[in-house]
Motif scaffolding. Structure first.
Motif, PDB file in Angstrom:
ATOM      1  N   GLY A  67       0.745  -0.995  -0.273  1.00 40.91           N
ATOM      2  CA  GLY A  67       0.084  -0.463   0.277  1.00 40.91           C
ATOM      3  C   GLY A  67       1.016   1.471  -0.094  1.00 40.91           C
ATOM      4  O   GLY A  67       1.921   1.302   0.513  1.00 40.91           O
ATOM      5  N   LEU A  68       0.487   2.073  -0.831  1.00 36.81           N
ATOM      6  CA  LEU A  68       0.795   3.586  -0.666  1.00 36.81           C
ATOM      7  C   LEU A  68       0.914   4.455   0.098  1.00 36.81           C
ATOM      8  O   LEU A  68      -0.521   4.442   1.181  1.00 36.81           O
ATOM      9  CB  LEU A  68      -0.081   4.351  -2.151  1.00 36.81           C
ATOM     10  N   TYR A  69       1.877   4.894   0.969  1.00 36.91           N
ATOM     11  CA  TYR A  69       1.694   5.665   2.345  1.00 36.91           C
ATOM     12  C   TYR A  69       2.713   6.563   2.054  1.00 36.91           C
ATOM     13  O   TYR A  69       3.802   6.467   1.958  1.00 36.91           O
ATOM     14  CB  TYR A  69       2.277   4.693   3.860  1.00 36.91           C
ATOM     15  N   THR A  70       1.889   8.030   2.797  1.00 43.98           N
ATOM     16  CA  THR A  70       3.018   9.009   2.216  1.00 43.98           C
ATOM     17  C   THR A  70       3.076  10.241   3.792  1.00 43.98           C
ATOM     18  O   THR A  70       3.341  11.270   3.526  1.00 43.98           O
ATOM     19  CB  THR A  70       2.519   9.642   1.119  1.00 43.98           C
ATOM     20  N   GLY A  71       2.493   9.281   4.813  1.00 45.02           N
ATOM     21  CA  GLY A  71       2.235  10.351   5.669  1.00 45.02           C
ATOM     22  C   GLY A  71       3.874  10.218   6.845  1.00 45.02           C
ATOM     23  O   GLY A  71       4.524   9.924   6.553  1.00 45.02           O
ATOM     24  N   SER A  72       3.626  10.625   7.800  1.00 42.95           N
ATOM     25  CA  SER A  72       5.171  10.890   9.070  1.00 42.95           C
ATOM     26  C   SER A  72       5.357   9.552   9.064  1.00 42.95           C
ATOM     27  O   SER A  72       5.094   8.209   8.769  1.00 42.95           O
ATOM     28  CB  SER A  72       4.468  11.774   9.841  1.00 42.95           C
ATOM     29  N   VAL A  73       6.797   9.547   8.418  1.00 37.69           N
ATOM     30  CA  VAL A  73       7.343   7.623   8.513  1.00 37.69           C
ATOM     31  C   VAL A  73       8.367   7.366   9.637  1.00 37.69           C
ATOM     32  O   VAL A  73       9.196   8.920  10.451  1.00 37.69           O
ATOM     33  CB  VAL A  73       8.007   8.012   7.104  1.00 37.69           C
ATOM     34  N   SER A  74       8.162   6.536  10.110  1.00 40.28           N
ATOM     35  CA  SER A  74       8.432   6.450  11.199  1.00 40.28           C
ATOM     36  C   SER A  74       9.203   4.342  11.290  1.00 40.28           C
ATOM     37  O   SER A  74       9.424   3.927   9.529  1.00 40.28           O
ATOM     38  CB  SER A  74       7.257   5.453  12.885  1.00 40.28           C
ATOM     39  N   ASP A  75      10.384   3.974  11.533  1.00 39.28           N
ATOM     40  CA  ASP A  75      11.086   2.959  11.320  1.00 39.28           C
ATOM     41  C   ASP A  75       9.414   1.709  10.664  1.00 39.28           C
ATOM     42  O   ASP A  75       9.976   0.637  10.929  1.00 39.28           O
ATOM     43  CB  ASP A  75      11.685   2.289  12.128  1.00 39.28           C
ATOM     44  N   ARG A  76       8.491   2.220  11.901  1.00 40.78           N
ATOM     45  CA  ARG A  76       7.558   0.608  11.798  1.00 40.78           C
ATOM     46  C   ARG A  76       6.280   1.338  10.855  1.00 40.78           C
ATOM     47  O   ARG A  76       5.563   0.028  10.600  1.00 40.78           O
ATOM     48  CB  ARG A  76       6.964   0.872  13.441  1.00 40.78           C
ATOM     49  N   SER A  77       6.729   2.006  10.183  1.00 37.31           N
ATOM     50  CA  SER A  77       5.722   1.984   8.556  1.00 37.31           C
ATOM     51  C   SER A  77       5.808   1.633   7.913  1.00 37.31           C
ATOM     52  O   SER A  77       5.279   1.990   6.670  1.00 37.31           O
ATOM     53  CB  SER A  77       6.258   3.871   8.132  1.00 37.31           C
ATOM     54  N   TYR A  78       7.103   1.194   7.649  1.00 33.19           N
ATOM     55  CA  TYR A  78       7.358   0.225   5.865  1.00 33.19           C
ATOM     56  C   TYR A  78       7.389  -1.464   6.267  1.00 33.19           C
ATOM     57  O   TYR A  78       8.504  -1.637   7.637  1.00 33.19           O
ATOM     58  CB  TYR A  78       8.825   0.833   5.480  1.00 33.19           C
ATOM     59  N   ASP A  79       7.928  -2.688   5.592  1.00 29.82           N
ATOM     60  CA  ASP A  79       8.072  -4.064   6.107  1.00 29.82           C
ATOM     61  C   ASP A  79       9.116  -3.493   6.041  1.00 29.82           C
ATOM     62  O   ASP A  79      10.203  -4.685   6.634  1.00 29.82           O
ATOM     63  CB  ASP A  79       7.123  -4.845   4.619  1.00 29.82           C
ATOM     64  N   TYR A  80      10.150  -2.859   4.474  1.00 32.64           N
ATOM     65  CA  TYR A  80      11.173  -3.707   4.459  1.00 32.64           C
ATOM     66  C   TYR A  80      12.054  -2.304   5.112  1.00 32.64           C
ATOM     67  O   TYR A  80      11.836  -1.306   3.813  1.00 32.64           O
ATOM     68  CB  TYR A  80      11.129  -4.571   3.408  1.00 32.64           C
ATOM     69  N   TRP A  81      13.465  -2.013   4.827  1.00 33.92           N
ATOM     70  CA  TRP A  81      14.241  -1.044   4.619  1.00 33.92           C
ATOM     71  C   TRP A  81      15.618  -1.388   4.306  1.00 33.92           C
ATOM     72  O   TRP A  81      16.005  -2.538   4.494  1.00 33.92           O
ATOM     73  CB  TRP A  81      14.409   0.027   6.402  1.00 33.92           C
ATOM     74  N   GLY A  82      16.411  -0.344   3.724  1.00 35.84           N
ATOM     75  CA  GLY A  82      17.758  -0.703   3.348  1.00 35.84           C
ATOM     76  C   GLY A  82      18.660  -0.594   4.695  1.00 35.84           C
ATOM     77  O   GLY A  82      18.387   0.357   5.103  1.00 35.84           O
ATOM     78  N   GLN A  83      19.596  -0.956   4.362  1.00 34.57           N
ATOM     79  CA  GLN A  83      20.418   0.304   5.393  1.00 34.57           C
ATOM     80  C   GLN A  83      20.925   1.658   5.533  1.00 34.57           C
ATOM     81  O   GLN A  83      21.272   2.288   6.946  1.00 34.57           O
ATOM     82  CB  GLN A  83      22.093  -0.622   6.288  1.00 34.57           C
ATOM     83  N   GLY A  84      20.776   2.108   4.510  1.00 38.15           N
ATOM     84  CA  GLY A  84      20.457   3.870   4.474  1.00 38.15           C
ATOM     85  C   GLY A  84      22.307   3.444   4.053  1.00 38.15           C
ATOM     86  O   GLY A  84      22.940   3.487   4.642  1.00 38.15           O
ATOM     87  N   THR A  85      22.350   4.967   3.190  1.00 35.12           N
ATOM     88  CA  THR A  85      23.778   5.480   3.290  1.00 35.12           C
ATOM     89  C   THR A  85      23.755   6.707   2.771  1.00 35.12           C
ATOM     90  O   THR A  85      22.515   7.602   2.896  1.00 35.12           O
ATOM     91  CB  THR A  85      23.763   4.641   1.065  1.00 35.12           C
ATOM     92  N   GLN A  86      24.458   7.363   3.424  1.00 33.28           N
ATOM     93  CA  GLN A  86      25.227   8.801   3.830  1.00 33.28           C
ATOM     94  C   GLN A  86      25.819   9.687   2.533  1.00 33.28           C
ATOM     95  O   GLN A  86      26.353   8.955   1.910  1.00 33.28           O
ATOM     96  CB  GLN A  86      26.403   9.035   4.894  1.00 33.28           C
ATOM     97  N   VAL A  87      24.759  10.416   2.220  1.00 26.44           N
ATOM     98  CA  VAL A  87      25.117  11.302   0.773  1.00 26.44           C
ATOM     99  C   VAL A  87      25.526  12.372   1.648  1.00 26.44           C
ATOM    100  O   VAL A  87      24.458  13.416   1.458  1.00 26.44           O
ATOM    101  CB  VAL A  87      23.984  11.510  -0.483  1.00 26.44           C
ATOM    102  N   THR A  88      25.927  13.058   1.091  1.00 27.64           N
ATOM    103  CA  THR A  88      26.454  14.370   1.622  1.00 27.64           C
ATOM    104  C   THR A  88      26.930  15.590   0.674  1.00 27.64           C
ATOM    105  O   THR A  88      27.397  15.061  -0.526  1.00 27.64           O
ATOM    106  CB  THR A  88      28.073  14.552   2.081  1.00 27.64           C
ATOM    107  N   VAL A  89      26.322  16.420   0.301  1.00 31.55           N
ATOM    108  CA  VAL A  89      26.934  17.604  -0.569  1.00 31.55           C
ATOM    109  C   VAL A  89      27.464  18.432  -0.420  1.00 31.55           C
ATOM    110  O   VAL A  89      27.158  19.779   0.551  1.00 31.55           O
ATOM    111  CB  VAL A  89      25.363  18.176  -1.151  1.00 31.55           C
ATOM    112  N   SER A  90      28.409  18.741  -1.018  1.00 27.36           N
ATOM    113  CA  SER A  90      29.680  19.365  -0.667  1.00 27.36           C
ATOM    114  C   SER A  90      30.175  20.307  -1.796  1.00 27.36           C
ATOM    115  O   SER A  90      30.645  19.179  -2.196  1.00 27.36           O
ATOM    116  CB  SER A  90      29.889  19.119   0.650  1.00 27.36           C
ATOM    117  N   SER A  91      30.694  20.848  -2.442  1.00 24.28           N
ATOM    118  CA  SER A  91      31.325  21.593  -3.247  1.00 24.28           C
ATOM    119  C   SER A  91      33.232  21.089  -2.505  1.00 24.28           C
ATOM    120  O   SER A  91      34.063  21.139  -3.336  1.00 24.28           O
ATOM    121  CB  SER A  91      31.567  23.081  -3.987  1.00 24.28           C
TER     122      SER A  91
END
Length: 126
Positions: A102-126
């Protein structure tokens, strides 16, 4: 067991396009009623839903990011991709891919989704 893994550059220059890929294993991105999302968490802030691509291939975006965001998929590779254009330092965050029924566009918590990736850090900098 469905597993998700993000990949992409950890450093992006301002004004460039951020591109991340999520690779899915143990499941199919065409599973009926499943939605595959991108979510981010800037430093010191909460989780923010950015957008999703549905099992059907339809894409949905957060209104605040819609003008800069594109989500696509490659079903043969079991991957879906985020592109965020014209990035600024405010786009610095940990980026996650996640999936749920199901599509969910509300406030997100770790319980909002069935499956998660581990996450990746992205830094925007010159």
């Amino acid at each position: 067991q469905v597993q998700l893994k993000e990949s992409g550059p950890g450093l992006v220059k301002p004004s460039q396009t951020l591109s991340l890929t999520c690779t899915v294993s143990g499941g199919s991105i065409t599973t009926i009623d499943y939605y595959w999302s991108w979510i981010r968490q800037p430093p010191g802030k909460g989780l923010e839903w950015m957008g999703a691509i549905a099992y059907s291939g339809n894409a949905y975006y957060s209104p605040s990011l819609k003008s800069r965001t594109s989500i696509s998929r490659d079903t043969s590779k079991k991957q879906f991709t985020l592109q965020l254009s014209s990035v600024t330092p405010e786009d610095t965050a940990v980026y996650y891919c996640a999936a749920r029924s199901g599509l969910y566009t509300g406030s997100v918590s770790d319980r909002s989704y069935d499956y998660w990736g581990q996450g990746t850090q992205v830094t925007v900098s010159s």
